[in-house]
Scaffold this active site. Structure first.
Site, PDB file in Angstrom:
ATOM      1  N   SER A   1     -23.107  60.752  30.454  1.00  0.00           N
ATOM      2  CA  SER A   1     -23.198  59.300  30.574  1.00  0.00           C
ATOM      3  C   SER A   1     -22.190  58.750  31.572  1.00  0.00           C
ATOM      4  O   SER A   1     -21.093  59.307  31.735  1.00  0.00           O
ATOM      5  CB  SER A   1     -22.939  58.660  29.200  1.00  0.00           C
ATOM      6  OG  SER A   1     -22.812  57.262  29.297  1.00  0.00           O
TER       7      SER A   1
ATOM      8  N   TYR B   1     -17.633  57.093  21.970  1.00  0.00           N
ATOM      9  CA  TYR B   1     -18.861  57.662  22.520  1.00  0.00           C
ATOM     10  C   TYR B   1     -18.581  58.331  23.868  1.00  0.00           C
ATOM     11  O   TYR B   1     -18.956  59.490  24.105  1.00  0.00           O
ATOM     12  CB  TYR B   1     -19.926  56.582  22.669  1.00  0.00           C
ATOM     13  CG  TYR B   1     -21.098  56.990  23.542  1.00  0.00           C
ATOM     14  CD1 TYR B   1     -22.039  57.912  23.080  1.00  0.00           C
ATOM     15  CD2 TYR B   1     -21.257  56.469  24.829  1.00  0.00           C
ATOM     16  CE1 TYR B   1     -23.111  58.301  23.886  1.00  0.00           C
ATOM     17  CE2 TYR B   1     -22.320  56.842  25.634  1.00  0.00           C
ATOM     18  CZ  TYR B   1     -23.239  57.761  25.151  1.00  0.00           C
ATOM     19  OH  TYR B   1     -24.285  58.140  25.950  1.00  0.00           O
TER      20      TYR B   1
ATOM     21  N   LYS C   1     -18.571  62.516  25.185  1.00  0.00           N
ATOM     22  CA  LYS C   1     -19.273  63.045  26.353  1.00  0.00           C
ATOM     23  C   LYS C   1     -18.305  63.819  27.258  1.00  0.00           C
ATOM     24  O   LYS C   1     -18.638  64.895  27.778  1.00  0.00           O
ATOM     25  CB  LYS C   1     -19.946  61.916  27.139  1.00  0.00           C
ATOM     26  CG  LYS C   1     -21.092  61.234  26.402  1.00  0.00           C
ATOM     27  CD  LYS C   1     -22.264  62.177  26.195  1.00  0.00           C
ATOM     28  CE  LYS C   1     -23.459  61.475  25.598  1.00  0.00           C
ATOM     29  NZ  LYS C   1     -24.610  62.377  25.361  1.00  0.00           N
TER      30      LYS C   1
END
Length: 350
Positions: free
Chosen positions: A136, A160, A164
């Site tokens: 991402s 989040y 990643k």
């Protein structure tokens, strides 16, 4: 015909990527727990290709959680028993809400990191050493210059994004530690996927109030929400609203196919690639294009900026275009038209 495993293949990006691989006659194994997705999505994929029950050799569904190592091993064993061992993996499975990750970081670390570790251990055991990872642009954070390059500062501002980065780091460690030099790895750093398949059979299906702008716009257009909330009209941008790099979900899906074929047809390596259009569009511009293309009105109000938002996020996609023989083909008009068609045909999702 090569067998490809897609973890989280029933999700928004996963289902569209299934379409890309099936178009090129790959055998695909879709693994999903269906916790945040619907099994109907895979039936719709089959409908696009008119696949029937006797076409199980083309697409197989395995229901389960990638954190269950025994289940994962059985997925690989079953493929071997079918005389079609898994050649490579596209890894989508995981949680993806920035907002929810701040509220419940433990769930995100458990799902995204532990899930990836289980998957990589089983891949290694069965000598499947090619993976395309769904990363991402959230890994870049906010103190960046646009357009963003793959060598830009990595400094996520949410759990989040942290997960990643952690998975990318594990993949890098794995590649560097491989004395036999067999691992082939691509980290695809997404920007803002929107839209749907042109048939309107598959599309984005958020279970709660969407945190992303496009499904919310569609929700306003269909009458589910009264108006769109735009967070900030005082950003240092052309019209004061946030600027993002929106990419059609089918262009994004095709990038996974191109990345996989690049890895399989070249020497072992690890690559990091931004997947976007390289074009910035403001929130107000997106709303206006949606209204014009779909002949509707999207009422909106301005609110204060949200914590963690940035003024603009635009991809430098030159490496992806050069390496993968891929480029985004669909316009913002296509994105708005296809996304609205999905919503009109499926106002309540699957």
């Amino acid at each position: 015909m090569r067998s490809i495993l897609l973890t989280g293949g029933n999700g928004y990006i996963g289902t569209h990527t299934c379409v890309s691989f099936l178009k090129k006659n790959y055998k695909i194994i879709v693994l999903d727990s269906n916790v945040n997705s619907s099994p109907i999505s895979l039936k719709r994929v089959k409908e696009i290709f008119k696949l029937r029950k006797n076409s199980q050799e083309n697409i197989i569904f395995e229901k389960g959680d990638i954190r269950n190592e025994i289940f994962l091993r059985n997925v690989f064993i079953n493929a071997i028993k079918r005389n079609s061992p898994i050649k490579a993996v596209v890894h989508f499975a995981g949680l993806k809400s920035v907002k929810d990750s701040v509220i419940d970081p433990l769930s995100y670390w458990d799902s995204n990191l532990f899930g990836a570790l289980c998957l990589l251990k089983v891949m290694n055991k069965y000598k499947c050493k090619t993976i395309v990872f769904s990363s991402s642009a959230a890994i870049y954070g906010k103190n960046i210059k646009n357009p963003i390059e793959e060598i830009s500062l990595i400094k996520p501002i949410s759990p989040y994004g942290d997960t990643k980065v952690a998975v990318e780091k594990i993949l890098e460690n794995l590649f560097l530690s491989d004395t036999k030099h067999e691992w082939r790895i691509a980290n695809l750093r997404y920007f803002n996927p929107i839209g749907a398949h042109h048939t309107g059979l598959i599309g984005e299906n958020p279970y709660d109030v969407p945190s992303n702008i496009f499904p919310y716009i569609c929700g306003v257009a269909i009458g589910k929400y009264k108006k769109l909330n735009i967070f900030g009209n005082d950003w240092p941008t052309k019209d004061g609203t946030g600027v993002r790099d929106y990419i059609h979900v089918m262009d994004l899906a095709d990038s996974h196919l191109s990345a996989m074929e690049f890895l399989l047809n070249n020497e072992p390596q690890i690559i990091n690639l931004n997947i976007g259009t390289g074009i910035g569009t403001s929130v107000l511009e997106l709303v206006k294009i949606f209204e014009k293309v779909n002949n509707c009105i999207i009422p909106f109000d301005f609110y204060d900026r949200r914590l963690g938002d940035v003024a603009q996020l635009i991809a430098n996609n030159k490496n992806a275009i050069y390496k993968l023989n891929w480029k985004p083909k669909k316009s913002l008009e296509d994105m708005c038209r296809d996304g609205w068609k999905w919503k009109k045909l499926n106002p309540n999702g699957y």
